[in-house]
Design a protein around this motif. Structure first.
Motif, PDB file in Angstrom:
ATOM      1  N   THR A 214       4.135 -17.756  -2.247  1.00 38.79           N
ATOM      2  CA  THR A 214       4.827 -17.033  -3.307  1.00 38.79           C
ATOM      3  C   THR A 214       5.427 -15.718  -2.821  1.00 38.79           C
ATOM      4  O   THR A 214       6.140 -15.054  -3.562  1.00 38.79           O
ATOM      5  CB  THR A 214       3.880 -16.755  -4.485  1.00 38.79           C
ATOM      6  OG1 THR A 214       2.738 -16.049  -4.004  1.00 38.79           O
ATOM      7  CG2 THR A 214       3.453 -18.052  -5.137  1.00 38.79           C
ATOM      8  N   LEU A 215       5.140 -15.337  -1.585  1.00 36.34           N
ATOM      9  CA  LEU A 215       5.781 -14.158  -0.998  1.00 36.34           C
ATOM     10  C   LEU A 215       7.195 -14.464  -0.532  1.00 36.34           C
ATOM     11  O   LEU A 215       7.987 -13.538  -0.299  1.00 36.34           O
ATOM     12  CB  LEU A 215       4.958 -13.636   0.177  1.00 36.34           C
ATOM     13  CG  LEU A 215       3.584 -13.051  -0.143  1.00 36.34           C
ATOM     14  CD1 LEU A 215       2.800 -12.784   1.133  1.00 36.34           C
ATOM     15  CD2 LEU A 215       3.717 -11.771  -0.961  1.00 36.34           C
ATOM     16  N   VAL A 216       7.514 -15.731  -0.353  1.00 39.88           N
ATOM     17  CA  VAL A 216       8.834 -16.116   0.131  1.00 39.88           C
ATOM     18  C   VAL A 216       9.909 -15.466  -0.741  1.00 39.88           C
ATOM     19  O   VAL A 216       9.816 -15.457  -1.966  1.00 39.88           O
ATOM     20  CB  VAL A 216       8.997 -17.651   0.117  1.00 39.88           C
ATOM     21  CG1 VAL A 216      10.452 -18.043   0.348  1.00 39.88           C
ATOM     22  CG2 VAL A 216       8.109 -18.276   1.180  1.00 39.88           C
ATOM     23  N   GLY A 217      10.916 -14.943  -0.095  1.00 43.68           N
ATOM     24  CA  GLY A 217      12.015 -14.313  -0.815  1.00 43.68           C
ATOM     25  C   GLY A 217      11.904 -12.814  -0.886  1.00 43.68           C
ATOM     26  O   GLY A 217      12.922 -12.114  -0.901  1.00 43.68           O
ATOM     27  N   LEU A 218      10.692 -12.280  -0.912  1.00 47.73           N
ATOM     28  CA  LEU A 218      10.526 -10.841  -1.065  1.00 47.73           C
ATOM     29  C   LEU A 218      10.935 -10.112   0.208  1.00 47.73           C
ATOM     30  O   LEU A 218      10.635 -10.553   1.315  1.00 47.73           O
ATOM     31  CB  LEU A 218       9.071 -10.501  -1.382  1.00 47.73           C
ATOM     32  CG  LEU A 218       8.500 -11.035  -2.697  1.00 47.73           C
ATOM     33  CD1 LEU A 218       7.031 -10.663  -2.809  1.00 47.73           C
ATOM     34  CD2 LEU A 218       9.287 -10.507  -3.873  1.00 47.73           C
ATOM     35  N   PRO A 219      11.575  -8.945   0.086  1.00 43.86           N
ATOM     36  CA  PRO A 219      11.872  -8.158   1.283  1.00 43.86           C
ATOM     37  C   PRO A 219      10.611  -7.609   1.921  1.00 43.86           C
ATOM     38  O   PRO A 219      10.513  -7.488   3.132  1.00 43.86           O
ATOM     39  CB  PRO A 219      12.780  -7.036   0.755  1.00 43.86           C
ATOM     40  CG  PRO A 219      12.504  -6.958  -0.703  1.00 43.86           C
ATOM     41  CD  PRO A 219      12.141  -8.345  -1.134  1.00 43.86           C
ATOM     42  N   GLU A 220       9.627  -7.280   1.120  1.00 44.03           N
ATOM     43  CA  GLU A 220       8.322  -6.855   1.603  1.00 44.03           C
ATOM     44  C   GLU A 220       7.312  -7.096   0.489  1.00 44.03           C
ATOM     45  O   GLU A 220       7.675  -7.185  -0.687  1.00 44.03           O
ATOM     46  CB  GLU A 220       8.337  -5.386   2.032  1.00 44.03           C
ATOM     47  CG  GLU A 220       8.768  -4.421   0.953  1.00 44.03           C
ATOM     48  CD  GLU A 220       8.830  -2.987   1.435  1.00 44.03           C
ATOM     49  OE1 GLU A 220       8.337  -2.713   2.549  1.00 44.03           O
ATOM     50  OE2 GLU A 220       9.360  -2.133   0.714  1.00 44.03           O
ATOM     51  N   ALA A 221       6.046  -7.192   0.870  1.00 45.61           N
ATOM     52  CA  ALA A 221       5.000  -7.430  -0.126  1.00 45.61           C
ATOM     53  C   ALA A 221       4.629  -6.126  -0.812  1.00 45.61           C
ATOM     54  O   ALA A 221       4.730  -5.040  -0.235  1.00 45.61           O
ATOM     55  CB  ALA A 221       3.774  -8.048   0.540  1.00 45.61           C
ATOM     56  N   GLU A 222       4.209  -6.242  -2.053  1.00 49.94           N
ATOM     57  CA  GLU A 222       3.716  -5.072  -2.780  1.00 49.94           C
ATOM     58  C   GLU A 222       2.452  -4.557  -2.116  1.00 49.94           C
ATOM     59  O   GLU A 222       1.632  -5.310  -1.592  1.00 49.94           O
ATOM     60  CB  GLU A 222       3.423  -5.483  -4.224  1.00 49.94           C
ATOM     61  CG  GLU A 222       2.934  -4.360  -5.110  1.00 49.94           C
ATOM     62  CD  GLU A 222       2.594  -4.859  -6.505  1.00 49.94           C
ATOM     63  OE1 GLU A 222       1.437  -4.696  -6.918  1.00 49.94           O
ATOM     64  OE2 GLU A 222       3.492  -5.428  -7.155  1.00 49.94           O
ATOM     65  N   SER A 223       2.257  -3.251  -2.120  1.00 49.34           N
ATOM     66  CA  SER A 223       1.046  -2.664  -1.551  1.00 49.34           C
ATOM     67  C   SER A 223      -0.189  -3.208  -2.258  1.00 49.34           C
ATOM     68  O   SER A 223      -0.238  -3.250  -3.496  1.00 49.34           O
ATOM     69  CB  SER A 223       1.081  -1.137  -1.687  1.00 49.34           C
ATOM     70  OG  SER A 223      -0.180  -0.586  -1.329  1.00 49.34           O
ATOM     71  N   PRO A 224      -1.208  -3.624  -1.506  1.00 50.14           N
ATOM     72  CA  PRO A 224      -2.427  -4.135  -2.146  1.00 50.14           C
ATOM     73  C   PRO A 224      -3.380  -3.028  -2.577  1.00 50.14           C
ATOM     74  O   PRO A 224      -4.359  -3.292  -3.272  1.00 50.14           O
ATOM     75  CB  PRO A 224      -3.053  -4.986  -1.039  1.00 50.14           C
ATOM     76  CG  PRO A 224      -2.616  -4.321   0.230  1.00 50.14           C
ATOM     77  CD  PRO A 224      -1.245  -3.768  -0.037  1.00 50.14           C
ATOM     78  N   LEU A 225      -3.114  -1.786  -2.164  1.00 44.98           N
ATOM     79  CA  LEU A 225      -4.010  -0.668  -2.452  1.00 44.98           C
ATOM     80  C   LEU A 225      -3.333   0.267  -3.450  1.00 44.98           C
ATOM     81  O   LEU A 225      -2.453   1.060  -3.087  1.00 44.98           O
ATOM     82  CB  LEU A 225      -4.370   0.084  -1.167  1.00 44.98           C
ATOM     83  CG  LEU A 225      -5.042  -0.761  -0.076  1.00 44.98           C
ATOM     84  CD1 LEU A 225      -5.254   0.056   1.174  1.00 44.98           C
ATOM     85  CD2 LEU A 225      -6.363  -1.333  -0.581  1.00 44.98           C
TER      86      LEU A 225
END
Length: 832
Positions: free
Chosen positions: A441-452
């Motif tokens: 589900t990360l596919v497509g995103l320029p970067e992942a949201e911060s987990p912290l």
């Protein structure tokens, strides 16, 4: 694909949203545009292959004039290009270009998407491209982006034909059309439907163009006028586009900001044809969706909007929020509620951040953070509660107008916190041309949201909001002012060889140095350092203690051990075992003024060139071109390298004895890749370089392009550069004169020296040249005519001139011994 389980936030009473490092208010002019965009329902997805392929002028017009949500889907991150800023190549360059795109999007307002495709370099057609890319995987990714973003219109930058000029360009059009057919089909990629619904865009168009001598526009195509002046921007959309495109600094893509209107042309590809506008047949308003009351509310809010007091719109916006919450279309509600909530926070003048003084943190350690909050609205924003990662705290505190609140807390980074790095680089690529993404589900995103994140519970009027504030680092820079970046999680111990490459000749010991960086305040007990080759321990040593300071471990690998390894191109791995934990990560930290600090990790490895690598030069002058590794390689090989400047050519001539004598101290002078495109003083320097050769010097020139050149004639005898290249890295090489001195001294060059090359043989070969030049090699891609322009040699006066567009700048960083031997032969030409 799309089989992993993730946590899904279901929109009900709350909307959860955040920004990269801070939540900050938009300007009044931006809020006003966001309100007008909230009223518009169509979406556009622009699709191409690389960073800088997008038509920023059209994007700027769609967003700021038509107020239509627009996204740019770049199939790749530009990993295969050339870097005009520094020496980063491959994954590091792709990371730079990803963030250059994000900086560009901040200006023009578009959203940004990617697939998992890796830019493997130039390809000549779609057949070549899909030999590298898995077509089904790329189509699946495009379908996923379509289903998630839900565009009504897809616009391709390129056609699927040779007119695209690049195989990856043409491939982007191929996958766009196929994805269009599949996005609305529930039997296509059904695993995606756990997270998104099918979606069928109205049409696909091709944004035709005039590039150089290629004109694909026609007066019978759909035409749109763009570039109009926007008083709220203080410029036209073409001017804004120039600023946006100029942020592609690693590509040297600086673009003029051109004022005035112009025409964009569109050819129909598939779907329902458009006759008058891009949005023919598309539902444009809330009224068209059966929600006329939302249209009416927005009309009143927009008409009454006070640029000096945006908070006056809050009561009407909060009332509108209730209406949006009540609509039945879940996807539309999710999209528009996110936009509306951002508008509400901006109208409230809300700012929030959670910052510490340290840029890096280690999982399990504690750090002091400051939560800074402020609201500028007369009607108060209420801070109801704060969740500090794992602990919740109630407040029920009103934020007084324009009064900063600071709350200090010590926060422990979770012991299982992942290292901070791009999600697409966290695991090795599945093959040479596809990133391995740990969560589909990360596919497509320029970067992942911060987990912290610290999670705020806010109340504005009667409406409640959840706001995520990422843990961040904040400092005052004397030049840039406040700098706020995401907190970077790093290992407790990092390993890095003190140089990226080692050369060792036959019958010599190999001396290596490994630096250990200690990031944690933790006291480590005894550790063991291991140096490995293909799972076999070659050496290392025990450490009595690790006391919190960085240190260096020296290795000597005996020549007898090296002799037992048959390969002449080695990759050695290092690890350190302390307290039962194995550390083997090397940090790659990229810092440029126009970008945030970028970080990822690789195994702690080093390349070793082993074997008969001879050089007869001691001192080399280097004219810097686009960033490349060759000066470092030459220094590692024991050669003194001076990067040449003005004074080296024509400084104090009376003291130096003349410029010719100043250059004559060099055994060879090398021009870096694309020096004629990047070094604007080269025109003044070339006569001195020609004199140097004529007097007995040796000049080696690497590849240049015909774009933005400084000098018309690079050689003492004429030759013309063309866009001719050999992209097959294993293309057969024919030696035109095996007895030539460049192929025999000081290293005997054979076909074996062309084994193991990466990405390409070379690019921008000369197409025509003076009879004074002698070509050394013949090579070609499958099915194409032989090319002889990969290396040209000419005698001039007492010296030598060599023009070689072979891709040494790619081969030497990976430790290719054959490329090193050939390049050192070129440098040694005058010693033979």
């Amino acid at each position: 694909m799309f089989k992993k389980v993730i946590i899904v936030f279901i929109l009900s009473f709350y909307t959860v949203f955040c920004s990269a490092q801070q939540v900050r208010s938009s300007k009044s002019s931006e809020i006003y545009r966001e309100l007008k965009t909230l009223k518009q329902l169509p979406k556009v997805l622009y699709l191409a292959a690389h960073p800088d392929d997008e038509n920023t002028g059209l994007l700027s017009w769609l967003i700021n004039d038509q107020n239509v949500e627009t996204g740019y889907l770049s199939l790749t991150r530009g990993d295969g290009g050339q870097n005009l800023l520094g020496t980063e190549q491959g994954a590091a360059l792709g990371l730079i270009r990803t963030h250059e795109l994000l900086e560009a999007r901040k200006l023009d307002g578009a959203q940004q998407f990617f697939t998992r495709a890796i830019d493997f370099g130039f390809s000549k057609n779609t057949t070549d491209t899909f030999k590298q890319w898995d077509e089904d995987s790329i189509i699946a990714d495009v379908v996923w982006v379509i289903r998630k973003f839900r565009p009504d219109v897809i616009i391709c930058r390129f056609p699927p034909t040779a007119a695209a000029g690049h195989g990856q360009h043409a491939a982007s059009a191929v996958v766009a059309e196929k994805a269009f057919k599949l996005a609305g089909d529930k039997t296509a990629f059904p695993d995606q439907l756990k997270y998104v619904n099918v979606w069928q865009p109205k049409r696909v168009l091709w944004n035709t163009f005039r590039f150089g001598g290629v004109n694909t526009t026609s007066e019978n195509q759909l035409k749109v006028t763009v570039g109009q002046y926007d008083a709220q921007l203080g410029m036209g959309y073409g001017e804004l586009a120039g600023l946006s495109r100029s942020l592609h600094k690693s590509q040297g893509a600086g673009t003029q900001s051109v004022a005035g209107i112009r025409t964009e042309y569109f050819a129909h590809v598939i779907g329902e044809p458009a006759k008058a506008t891009l949005f023919d047949g598309v539902v444009k308003t809330w009224t068209g969706k059966g929600n006329a009351d939302i249209d009416q509310s927005l009309d009143k809010i927009i008409s009454a909007f006070d640029f000096n007091n945006p908070d006056h719109s809050l009561p009407a916006l909060l009332s509108l929020r209730k209406k949006v919450m009540a609509i039945q279309d879940a996807d539309l509600k999710k999209d528009k509620l996110k936009s509306l909530d951002n508008i509400i926070l901006s109208c409230a003048g809300f700012m929030g951040e959670v910052v510490t003084n340290q840029a890096e943190a280690v999982a399990g350690d504690h750090y002091n953070f400051r939560l800074n909050l402020i609201s500028r609205a007369a009607n108060p924003v209420v801070l109801e509660d704060v969740q500090w990662l794992t602990q919740s705290e109630s407040f029920n505190r009103k934020l007084s107008k324009d009064s900063l609140i600071t709350i200090e807390r010590k926060i422990q980074i979770p012991a299982d916190a992942a290292l901070t790095e791009p999600y697409w680089l966290a695991k090795p690529a599945t093959n040479a041309a596809t990133f391995s993404v740990p969560n589909d589900t990360l596919v497509g995103l320029p970067e992942a949201e911060s987990p912290l994140n610290v999670l705020l519970g806010l109340k504005i009027g009667s409406e409640k909001f959840k706001v995520k504030l990422p843990l961040s680092f904040k400092k005052l820079d004397p030049v840039r002012g406040d700098v706020v970046e995401g907190l970077r999680i790093v290992p407790a111990l990092e390993l890095k060889f003190t140089q990226p490459l080692y050369l060792v000749k036959e019958n010599e010991d190999l001396h290596l140095s490994l630096n250990v960086k200690v990031n944690s305040n933790k006291q480590f007990s005894n550790g063991k350092v291991n140096l490995m080759y293909k799972g076999e321990r070659l050496g290392g040593g025990d450490l009595k203690s690790i006391n919190g300071k960085d240190f260096t471990v020296e290795y000597v690998i005996p020549k007898a051990k090296l002799a037992s390894i048959k390969s002449n191109q080695l990759q050695l791995d290092a690890n350190l075992v302390a307290d039962g934990i194995t550390y083997n990560k090397k940090q790659i930290l990229i810092q440029y003024p126009h970008l945030p600090s970028l970080q990822y990790f690789t195994p702690a490895t080093v390349a070793v060139m082993k074997g008969d690598i001879q050089s007869k030069v001691k001192k080399v002058g280097y004219v810097q071109g686009a960033g490349d590794f060759i000066p470092d390689f030459l220094r590692i090989a024991g050669i003194q390298v001076d990067v040449l400047k003005d004074e080296d050519f024509y400084g104090n001539l009376e003291e130096s004895g003349g410029s010719q004598n100043k250059l004559s101290k060099y055994d060879a002078i090398v021009l870096g890749v694309r020096a004629n495109n990047t070094e604007k003083k080269l025109g003044r320097w070339m006569p001195f370089l020609w004199s140097y050769v004529k007097a007995g010097g040796n000049l080696v020139m690497q590849y240049n392009t015909n774009q933005d050149t400084t000098v018309d004639q690079l050689g003492m005898y004429s030759f013309s550069i063309a866009n001719k290249r050999v992209t097959e890295e294993n293309a057969e090489i024919k030696f035109l004169n095996p007895n030539h001195k460049l192929l025999n001294f000081p290293n005997k060059i054979t076909a074996d020296d062309f084994k193991g090359w990466v990405q390409e043989r070379g690019a921008y070969f000369p197409a025509q040249w003076d009879a004074a030049y002698e070509p050394l090699f013949e090579m070609h891609d499958t099915g194409e005519e032989p090319l002889q322009g990969s290396t040209l040699y000419a005698k001039y006066g007492k010296g030598n001139f060599i023009y070689t567009p072979l891709a040494f700048f790619r081969q030497l960083p990976v430790g290719n011994v054959g490329a090193a031997r050939l390049f050192l032969n070129f440098l040694s030409a005058q010693k033979n």
